[in-house]
Design a protein around this motif. Sequence first.
Motif, PDB file in Angstrom:
ATOM      1  N   LYS A 125       0.446  14.270  26.188  1.00 48.20           N
ATOM      2  CA  LYS A 125       0.886  13.245  27.137  1.00 48.20           C
ATOM      3  C   LYS A 125       0.688  13.745  28.562  1.00 48.20           C
ATOM      4  O   LYS A 125       0.261  13.001  29.436  1.00 48.20           O
ATOM      5  CB  LYS A 125       2.379  12.918  26.935  1.00 48.20           C
ATOM      6  CG  LYS A 125       2.680  12.016  25.780  1.00 48.20           C
ATOM      7  CD  LYS A 125       4.139  11.594  25.830  1.00 48.20           C
ATOM      8  CE  LYS A 125       4.534  10.757  24.651  1.00 48.20           C
ATOM      9  NZ  LYS A 125       5.930  10.319  24.711  1.00 48.20           N
TER      10      LYS A 125
ATOM     11  N   GLY B 155       5.545   4.138  21.404  1.00 45.66           N
ATOM     12  CA  GLY B 155       5.588   3.925  19.967  1.00 45.66           C
ATOM     13  C   GLY B 155       4.607   2.855  19.557  1.00 45.66           C
ATOM     14  O   GLY B 155       4.055   2.140  20.399  1.00 45.66           O
TER      15      GLY B 155
ATOM     16  N   SER C  56       8.991   5.477  15.815  1.00 43.76           N
ATOM     17  CA  SER C  56       7.645   6.034  15.621  1.00 43.76           C
ATOM     18  C   SER C  56       7.641   7.550  15.469  1.00 43.76           C
ATOM     19  O   SER C  56       6.876   8.102  14.672  1.00 43.76           O
ATOM     20  CB  SER C  56       6.741   5.647  16.800  1.00 43.76           C
ATOM     21  OG  SER C  56       6.516   4.266  16.802  1.00 43.76           O
TER      22      SER C  56
ATOM     23  N   GLY D  66      -0.725  12.372  17.472  1.00 44.78           N
ATOM     24  CA  GLY D  66       0.056  11.327  16.807  1.00 44.78           C
ATOM     25  C   GLY D  66      -0.798  10.361  15.994  1.00 44.78           C
ATOM     26  O   GLY D  66      -1.630  10.763  15.167  1.00 44.78           O
TER      27      GLY D  66
ATOM     28  N   ASP E 237      -3.209   8.560  16.900  1.00 45.60           N
ATOM     29  CA  ASP E 237      -4.557   8.329  17.451  1.00 45.60           C
ATOM     30  C   ASP E 237      -5.647   8.157  16.378  1.00 45.60           C
ATOM     31  O   ASP E 237      -6.504   7.281  16.521  1.00 45.60           O
ATOM     32  CB  ASP E 237      -4.957   9.467  18.407  1.00 45.60           C
ATOM     33  CG  ASP E 237      -4.354   9.287  19.791  1.00 45.60           C
ATOM     34  OD1 ASP E 237      -3.745   8.228  20.049  1.00 45.60           O
ATOM     35  OD2 ASP E 237      -4.487  10.205  20.618  1.00 45.60           O
TER      36      ASP E 237
ATOM     37  N   LYS F 196      -9.738   6.999  26.702  1.00 51.41           N
ATOM     38  CA  LYS F 196      -8.464   6.564  26.112  1.00 51.41           C
ATOM     39  C   LYS F 196      -7.581   5.995  27.223  1.00 51.41           C
ATOM     40  O   LYS F 196      -6.983   4.936  27.064  1.00 51.41           O
ATOM     41  CB  LYS F 196      -7.759   7.727  25.392  1.00 51.41           C
ATOM     42  CG  LYS F 196      -6.466   7.279  24.726  1.00 51.41           C
ATOM     43  CD  LYS F 196      -5.680   8.376  24.039  1.00 51.41           C
ATOM     44  CE  LYS F 196      -4.311   7.846  23.630  1.00 51.41           C
ATOM     45  NZ  LYS F 196      -3.373   8.856  23.157  1.00 51.41           N
TER      46      LYS F 196
ATOM     47  N   HIS G  33      -2.134   2.077  26.238  1.00 47.79           N
ATOM     48  CA  HIS G  33      -0.791   1.729  26.698  1.00 47.79           C
ATOM     49  C   HIS G  33      -0.340   2.683  27.818  1.00 47.79           C
ATOM     50  O   HIS G  33       0.137   2.261  28.851  1.00 47.79           O
ATOM     51  CB  HIS G  33       0.160   1.804  25.496  1.00 47.79           C
ATOM     52  CG  HIS G  33       0.021   3.070  24.689  1.00 47.79           C
ATOM     53  ND1 HIS G  33      -1.157   3.437  24.101  1.00 47.79           N
ATOM     54  CD2 HIS G  33       0.890   4.084  24.413  1.00 47.79           C
ATOM     55  CE1 HIS G  33      -1.000   4.594  23.483  1.00 47.79           C
ATOM     56  NE2 HIS G  33       0.229   5.019  23.663  1.00 47.79           N
ATOM     57  N   ARG G  34      -0.562   3.984  27.597  1.00 50.24           N
ATOM     58  CA  ARG G  34      -0.118   4.966  28.598  1.00 50.24           C
ATOM     59  C   ARG G  34      -0.974   4.871  29.857  1.00 50.24           C
ATOM     60  O   ARG G  34      -0.473   5.013  30.969  1.00 50.24           O
ATOM     61  CB  ARG G  34      -0.161   6.388  28.015  1.00 50.24           C
ATOM     62  CG  ARG G  34       0.497   7.447  28.905  1.00 50.24           C
ATOM     63  CD  ARG G  34       0.778   8.742  28.161  1.00 50.24           C
ATOM     64  NE  ARG G  34       1.636   8.526  27.020  1.00 50.24           N
ATOM     65  CZ  ARG G  34       1.202   8.468  25.752  1.00 50.24           C
ATOM     66  NH1 ARG G  34      -0.063   8.641  25.468  1.00 50.24           N
ATOM     67  NH2 ARG G  34       2.046   8.229  24.770  1.00 50.24           N
TER      68      ARG G  34
HETATM   69  P1  IMP Z   1       7.452   9.697  21.762  1.00 49.49           P
HETATM   70  O1  IMP Z   1       7.179   8.792  22.900  1.00 49.49           O
HETATM   71  O2  IMP Z   1       7.047  11.098  22.103  1.00 49.49           O
HETATM   72  O3  IMP Z   1       8.850   9.566  21.203  1.00 49.49           O
HETATM   73  O4  IMP Z   1       6.430   9.279  20.621  1.00 49.49           O
HETATM   74  C1  IMP Z   1       6.753   8.468  19.522  1.00 49.49           C
HETATM   75  C2  IMP Z   1       5.714   8.654  18.438  1.00 49.49           C
HETATM   76  O5  IMP Z   1       4.565   7.900  18.756  1.00 49.49           O
HETATM   77  C3  IMP Z   1       5.266  10.098  18.247  1.00 49.49           C
HETATM   78  O6  IMP Z   1       5.074  10.352  16.878  1.00 49.49           O
HETATM   79  C4  IMP Z   1       3.950  10.161  18.973  1.00 49.49           C
HETATM   80  O7  IMP Z   1       3.089  11.093  18.382  1.00 49.49           O
HETATM   81  C5  IMP Z   1       3.433   8.738  18.812  1.00 49.49           C
HETATM   82  N1  IMP Z   1       2.638   8.380  19.978  1.00 49.49           N
HETATM   83  C6  IMP Z   1       3.084   8.152  21.228  1.00 49.49           C
HETATM   84  N2  IMP Z   1       2.051   7.895  22.049  1.00 49.49           N
HETATM   85  C7  IMP Z   1       0.944   7.975  21.289  1.00 49.49           C
HETATM   86  C8  IMP Z   1      -0.431   7.844  21.586  1.00 49.49           C
HETATM   87  O8  IMP Z   1      -0.876   7.635  22.726  1.00 49.49           O
HETATM   88  N3  IMP Z   1      -1.267   7.996  20.538  1.00 49.49           N
HETATM   89  C9  IMP Z   1      -0.835   8.252  19.281  1.00 49.49           C
HETATM   90  N4  IMP Z   1       0.425   8.414  18.953  1.00 49.49           N
HETATM   91  C10 IMP Z   1       1.326   8.270  19.964  1.00 49.49           C
END
Ligand code: IMP
Length: 189
Positions: free
Chosen positions: A13, A68, A82, A142, A144, A169, A174-175
């Motif tokens: 991130k 998520g 998630s 995650g 991806d 990406k 979203h990010r």
């Molecule tokens: P958190 O925001 O770190 O709580 O993430 C929640 C879940 O979503 C985690 O398992 C992350 O790995 C997954 N996740 C969050 N952002 C992404 C992304 O950009 N790609 C893939 N998985 C994501």
Amino acid sequence: MEELMFITSNSHKYEEFSHAIGKTEIMGKHYKMKYIEVQADTIDLVAMASATQIASYMSKPFVIEDSGISIDVLSGFPGPYSSFVFQTIGNQGILDLMRDKERRSASFRSVFILFDGIEFHKFTGESQGVLETTQKGDMGFGYDPIFVPYCRDGTLCDKTYAQLPIELKNELSHRGKSLEKLIEYLSKE
Ligand code: IMP
């Protein structure tokens, strides 16, 4: 703001954040810290609760992010759960749940909360896509490898997030979108 601290234990991130702000005057700093995430019904509530908790002992400006994935045919599951779902059943578990499902649409949501030392500000981004039937690619993190986003022209990409370099990406994700709003806000300050 001379330096913006991103509090996250997730270095992927931070890398995405760093790429996005690299094109601006904003100086980023990675504050690697794991904090307790409350469980709530929406990603926005989880993000705000985390920021409020951290601001109770951190007086300097910072950002945190929560995100998520929501799968339409599973009524939005796992959404705010998630992280737990990824740690337990993981990508293969999701693919197993989706076996034989024709409707494969899903979306990611990202919520950044900026604490400027006084107030909280929220910036959100969403990306639509579909779930692959197998895991593809080894970049990113995650979910991806199982998420295929839509491209800028509205057509489905032929790659998962895990097959896209960070630059690409960020353009679709979203990010990337929540970061765009955060950067726009900070640039006007
Ligand atoms: P958190 O925001 O770190 O709580 O993430 C929640 C879940 O979503 C985690 O398992 C992350 O790995 C997954 N996740 C969050 N952002 C992404 C992304 O950009 N790609 C893939 N998985 C994501």
